[in-house]
Design a protein around this motif. Structure first.
Motif, PDB file in Angstrom:
ATOM      1  N   LEU A   1       2.931   7.163   6.353  1.00  0.00           N
ATOM      2  CA  LEU A   1       2.500   8.555   6.485  1.00  0.00           C
ATOM      3  C   LEU A   1       1.097   8.630   7.078  1.00  0.00           C
ATOM      4  O   LEU A   1       0.802   9.503   7.901  1.00  0.00           O
ATOM      5  N   TYR A   2       0.240   7.733   6.661  1.00  0.00           N
ATOM      6  CA  TYR A   2      -1.103   7.673   7.246  1.00  0.00           C
ATOM      7  C   TYR A   2      -0.993   7.487   8.758  1.00  0.00           C
ATOM      8  O   TYR A   2      -1.673   8.160   9.530  1.00  0.00           O
ATOM      9  N   ASN A   3      -0.110   6.571   9.180  1.00  0.00           N
ATOM     10  CA  ASN A   3       0.058   6.304  10.607  1.00  0.00           C
ATOM     11  C   ASN A   3       0.610   7.492  11.383  1.00  0.00           C
ATOM     12  O   ASN A   3       0.383   7.603  12.587  1.00  0.00           O
ATOM     13  N   THR A   4       1.343   8.380  10.708  1.00  0.00           N
ATOM     14  CA  THR A   4       1.880   9.561  11.387  1.00  0.00           C
ATOM     15  C   THR A   4       0.933  10.752  11.280  1.00  0.00           C
ATOM     16  O   THR A   4       1.271  11.848  11.729  1.00  0.00           O
ATOM     17  N   GLY A   5      -0.222  10.546  10.668  1.00  0.00           N
ATOM     18  CA  GLY A   5      -1.196  11.627  10.549  1.00  0.00           C
ATOM     19  C   GLY A   5      -0.993  12.507   9.325  1.00  0.00           C
ATOM     20  O   GLY A   5      -1.673  13.514   9.170  1.00  0.00           O
TER      21      GLY A   5
ATOM     22  N   GLY B   1      11.404  -0.622   6.531  1.00  0.00           N
ATOM     23  CA  GLY B   1      10.336   0.358   6.711  1.00  0.00           C
ATOM     24  C   GLY B   1       9.039  -0.299   7.142  1.00  0.00           C
ATOM     25  O   GLY B   1       8.362   0.170   8.068  1.00  0.00           O
ATOM     26  N   SER B   2       8.691  -1.403   6.502  1.00  0.00           N
ATOM     27  CA  SER B   2       7.480  -2.131   6.849  1.00  0.00           C
ATOM     28  C   SER B   2       7.574  -2.701   8.257  1.00  0.00           C
ATOM     29  O   SER B   2       6.606  -2.671   9.023  1.00  0.00           O
ATOM     30  N   THR B   3       8.742  -3.210   8.607  1.00  0.00           N
ATOM     31  CA  THR B   3       8.945  -3.782   9.939  1.00  0.00           C
ATOM     32  C   THR B   3       8.810  -2.712  11.014  1.00  0.00           C
ATOM     33  O   THR B   3       8.146  -2.920  12.033  1.00  0.00           O
ATOM     34  N   TYR B   4       9.425  -1.549  10.788  1.00  0.00           N
ATOM     35  CA  TYR B   4       9.258  -0.448  11.743  1.00  0.00           C
ATOM     36  C   TYR B   4       7.775  -0.103  11.904  1.00  0.00           C
ATOM     37  O   TYR B   4       7.296   0.150  13.005  1.00  0.00           O
ATOM     38  N   ARG B   5       7.054  -0.102  10.796  1.00  0.00           N
ATOM     39  CA  ARG B   5       5.628   0.227  10.840  1.00  0.00           C
ATOM     40  C   ARG B   5       4.869  -0.809  11.665  1.00  0.00           C
ATOM     41  O   ARG B   5       4.050  -0.468  12.513  1.00  0.00           O
TER      42      ARG B   5
ATOM     43  N   THR C   1      12.968   5.659   6.920  1.00  0.00           N
ATOM     44  CA  THR C   1      13.588   4.563   6.166  1.00  0.00           C
ATOM     45  C   THR C   1      13.036   4.494   4.750  1.00  0.00           C
ATOM     46  O   THR C   1      13.789   4.359   3.781  1.00  0.00           O
ATOM     47  N   LEU C   2      11.729   4.582   4.624  1.00  0.00           N
ATOM     48  CA  LEU C   2      11.114   4.498   3.301  1.00  0.00           C
ATOM     49  C   LEU C   2      11.485   5.710   2.441  1.00  0.00           C
ATOM     50  O   LEU C   2      11.691   5.577   1.235  1.00  0.00           O
TER      51      LEU C   2
ATOM     52  N   GLY D   1       5.136  -0.319  15.230  1.00  0.00           N
ATOM     53  CA  GLY D   1       4.586   0.938  15.736  1.00  0.00           C
ATOM     54  C   GLY D   1       5.580   2.078  15.758  1.00  0.00           C
ATOM     55  O   GLY D   1       5.308   3.125  16.325  1.00  0.00           O
ATOM     56  N   GLN D   2       6.716   1.901  15.104  1.00  0.00           N
ATOM     57  CA  GLN D   2       7.743   2.937  15.035  1.00  0.00           C
ATOM     58  C   GLN D   2       7.550   3.711  13.716  1.00  0.00           C
ATOM     59  O   GLN D   2       8.364   3.631  12.803  1.00  0.00           O
ATOM     60  N   TYR D   3       6.465   4.451  13.660  1.00  0.00           N
ATOM     61  CA  TYR D   3       6.030   5.074  12.414  1.00  0.00           C
ATOM     62  C   TYR D   3       7.009   6.118  11.879  1.00  0.00           C
ATOM     63  O   TYR D   3       7.234   6.184  10.668  1.00  0.00           O
ATOM     64  N   THR D   4       7.589   6.917  12.750  1.00  0.00           N
ATOM     65  CA  THR D   4       8.535   7.936  12.294  1.00  0.00           C
ATOM     66  C   THR D   4       9.754   7.285  11.661  1.00  0.00           C
ATOM     67  O   THR D   4      10.225   7.723  10.605  1.00  0.00           O
TER      68      THR D   4
END
Length: 156
Positions: free
Chosen positions: A112-116, A75-79, A90-91, A82-85
């Protein structure tokens, strides 16, 4: 985002080569895949860590501590990538298996912050703060914080 102490901690480049070889020879070994993901993460090779995280989570036999670490790491790696969704998905899967894991909930709040989704992110963090903080002033207002976490738009 692996926090385990393993032989690859001392010489990650050398360990990476060994783990790549092991992963090729034992593609169904979830433990090898997890260690390979971790060493790639430590080396800043996040995109290369992803398939190993995915492999270890799809496999069986990974101890709970490592499985939680794999959900958080992926999850952190996706974040980071830039793959926030995908990070959120994953998280959330990790939290479905480990609902009391504060690390997973914290990283989910960041994604979630990154996805708005600021409201849900704040709710998660306030809930976690109310449940886990040892700060005396937070403990004093724990009930109010928990109440407001459930209704951030309420005025009391």
């Amino acid at each position: 985002m692996c926090l385990m102490n393993a032989p690859e901690d001392d010489r990650p480049d050398e360990s990476r080569e060994q783990l790549l070889d092991l992963a090729a020879r034992f593609p169904d070994d979830a433990g090898v895949a997890y260690r390979a993901a971790c060493v790639h993460d430590r080396l800043g090779l996040e995109a290369e860590a992803v398939p190993f995280y995915e492999r270890c989570l799809a496999g069986t036999g990974l101890p709970d501590e490592d499985r939680r670490g794999a959900f958080l790491g992926l999850g952190s790696t996706y974040r980071v990538l830039g793959q926030y969704t995908r990070a959120v998905e994953t998280l959330r899967r990790g939290i479905a298996e480990y609902p009391d894991d504060g690390g997973l909930r914290t990283f989910l709040a960041m994604a979630l912050y990154n996805t708005g989704e600021h409201h849900e992110a704040m709710h998660l963090l306030l809930d976690l703060l109310a449940a886990t903080s040892r700060d005396p002033s937070v403990q004093e207002y724990r009930r109010a914080i928990a109440l407001y976490a459930g209704d951030l738009d309420g005025t009391g």
